[in-house]
Design a protein around this motif. Structure first.
Motif, PDB file in Angstrom:
ATOM      1  N   PRO A  41      38.098  16.891 -22.160  1.00 43.88           N
ATOM      2  CA  PRO A  41      39.522  17.184 -21.978  1.00 43.88           C
ATOM      3  C   PRO A  41      39.749  18.634 -21.574  1.00 43.88           C
ATOM      4  N   GLN A  42      40.801  18.849 -20.795  1.00 45.54           N
ATOM      5  CA  GLN A  42      41.215  20.200 -20.418  1.00 45.54           C
ATOM      6  C   GLN A  42      42.716  20.273 -20.624  1.00 45.54           C
ATOM      7  N   LEU A  43      43.156  21.263 -21.381  1.00 49.50           N
ATOM      8  CA  LEU A  43      44.574  21.443 -21.662  1.00 49.50           C
ATOM      9  C   LEU A  43      45.115  22.547 -20.767  1.00 49.50           C
ATOM     10  N   THR A  44      46.172  22.256 -20.032  1.00 50.93           N
ATOM     11  CA  THR A  44      46.783  23.249 -19.166  1.00 50.93           C
ATOM     12  C   THR A  44      48.279  23.272 -19.385  1.00 50.93           C
ATOM     13  N   PRO A  45      48.885  24.408 -19.562  1.00 49.02           N
ATOM     14  CA  PRO A  45      48.241  25.718 -19.706  1.00 49.02           C
ATOM     15  C   PRO A  45      47.567  25.835 -21.060  1.00 49.02           C
ATOM     16  N   ALA A  46      46.884  26.960 -21.273  1.00 49.72           N
ATOM     17  CA  ALA A  46      46.206  27.194 -22.552  1.00 49.72           C
ATOM     18  C   ALA A  46      47.230  27.172 -23.682  1.00 49.72           C
ATOM     19  N   VAL A  47      46.812  26.704 -24.831  1.00 51.45           N
ATOM     20  CA  VAL A  47      47.743  26.543 -25.950  1.00 51.45           C
ATOM     21  C   VAL A  47      47.491  27.557 -27.069  1.00 51.45           C
ATOM     22  N   ALA A  48      46.778  28.619 -26.780  1.00 54.46           N
ATOM     23  CA  ALA A  48      46.467  29.624 -27.799  1.00 54.46           C
ATOM     24  C   ALA A  48      47.743  30.163 -28.438  1.00 54.46           C
ATOM     25  N   GLY A  49      47.751  30.187 -29.773  1.00 54.04           N
ATOM     26  CA  GLY A  49      48.882  30.751 -30.499  1.00 54.04           C
ATOM     27  C   GLY A  49      50.100  29.855 -30.585  1.00 54.04           C
ATOM     28  N   ARG A  50      49.995  28.626 -30.138  1.00 47.87           N
ATOM     29  CA  ARG A  50      51.140  27.713 -30.133  1.00 47.87           C
ATOM     30  C   ARG A  50      50.820  26.468 -30.941  1.00 47.87           C
ATOM     31  N   ASP A  51      51.872  25.732 -31.267  1.00 45.85           N
ATOM     32  CA  ASP A  51      51.702  24.414 -31.865  1.00 45.85           C
ATOM     33  C   ASP A  51      51.477  23.418 -30.729  1.00 45.85           C
ATOM     34  N   LEU A  52      50.672  22.420 -30.977  1.00 45.18           N
ATOM     35  CA  LEU A  52      50.376  21.407 -29.973  1.00 45.18           C
ATOM     36  C   LEU A  52      50.763  20.043 -30.517  1.00 45.18           C
ATOM     37  N   ILE A  53      51.538  19.306 -29.732  1.00 44.50           N
ATOM     38  CA  ILE A  53      51.913  17.936 -30.079  1.00 44.50           C
ATOM     39  C   ILE A  53      51.236  17.018 -29.073  1.00 44.50           C
ATOM     40  N   LEU A  54      50.319  16.180 -29.550  1.00 49.76           N
ATOM     41  CA  LEU A  54      49.649  15.200 -28.702  1.00 49.76           C
ATOM     42  C   LEU A  54      50.312  13.848 -28.919  1.00 49.76           C
ATOM     43  N   VAL A  55      50.745  13.223 -27.834  1.00 51.04           N
ATOM     44  CA  VAL A  55      51.407  11.924 -27.907  1.00 51.04           C
ATOM     45  C   VAL A  55      50.476  10.894 -27.279  1.00 51.04           C
ATOM     46  N   GLY A  56      50.218   9.814 -28.000  1.00 52.61           N
ATOM     47  CA  GLY A  56      49.332   8.791 -27.473  1.00 52.61           C
ATOM     48  C   GLY A  56      49.662   7.418 -28.009  1.00 52.61           C
ATOM     49  N   ALA A  57      49.451   6.421 -27.191  1.00 51.50           N
ATOM     50  CA  ALA A  57      49.596   5.030 -27.612  1.00 51.50           C
ATOM     51  C   ALA A  57      48.236   4.563 -28.108  1.00 51.50           C
ATOM     52  N   MET A  58      48.213   3.829 -29.180  1.00 47.12           N
ATOM     53  CA  MET A  58      46.943   3.415 -29.752  1.00 47.12           C
ATOM     54  C   MET A  58      46.679   1.921 -29.597  1.00 47.12           C
ATOM     55  N   ASP A  59      47.245   1.315 -28.544  1.00 43.71           N
ATOM     56  CA  ASP A  59      46.808  -0.031 -28.210  1.00 43.71           C
ATOM     57  C   ASP A  59      45.392   0.101 -27.644  1.00 43.71           C
ATOM     58  N   ARG A  60      44.544  -0.850 -27.862  1.00 46.23           N
ATOM     59  CA  ARG A  60      43.131  -0.783 -27.471  1.00 46.23           C
ATOM     60  C   ARG A  60      42.514   0.552 -27.904  1.00 46.23           C
ATOM     61  N   PRO A  61      42.529   0.853 -29.203  1.00 46.28           N
ATOM     62  CA  PRO A  61      42.107   2.168 -29.685  1.00 46.28           C
ATOM     63  C   PRO A  61      40.655   2.519 -29.388  1.00 46.28           C
ATOM     64  N   ASP A  62      39.765   1.549 -29.330  1.00 45.10           N
ATOM     65  CA  ASP A  62      38.362   1.875 -29.059  1.00 45.10           C
ATOM     66  C   ASP A  62      38.204   2.575 -27.714  1.00 45.10           C
TER      67      ASP A  62
END
Length: 87
Positions: A41-62
């Motif tokens: 994974p690559q996060l853009t822009p950099a998230v240094a010093g910030r809170d990060l909220i990752l949103v994802g659907a977990m259908d077919r989680p494998d």
């Protein structure tokens, strides 16, 4: 709010809806898949010093769990993210 919100693949619509309500900045989560099946994974822009909220659907989680794990546990901590929330 000093948070950055990023969507895992398949959750872009939900992430857009949440961004509108929370008023946070949109970031981009890029997943590079190598021929041997490894994901980086690559996060853009950099998230240094910030809170990060990752949103994802977990259908077919494998199929999705490795991208979630790498995004939440590997890169942000090395970039000194303040907090990570998984939605």
């Amino acid at each position: 709010m000093n948070a950055m919100l990023m969507a895992l693949p398949g959750a872009e619509h939900l992430a857009g809806h949440l961004r509108g309500h929370l008023g946070c900045e949109a970031g981009e989560l890029l997943l590079h898949r190598f021929p041997d099946g490894e994901t980086c994974p690559q996060l853009t822009p950099a998230v240094a010093g910030r809170d990060l909220i990752l949103v994802g659907a977990m259908d077919r989680p494998d199929h999705k769990i490795m991208a979630l794990y790498l995004s939440a546990c590997d890169k942000p901590f090395h970039q000194r993210t303040q907090q990570i929330a998984l939605v």
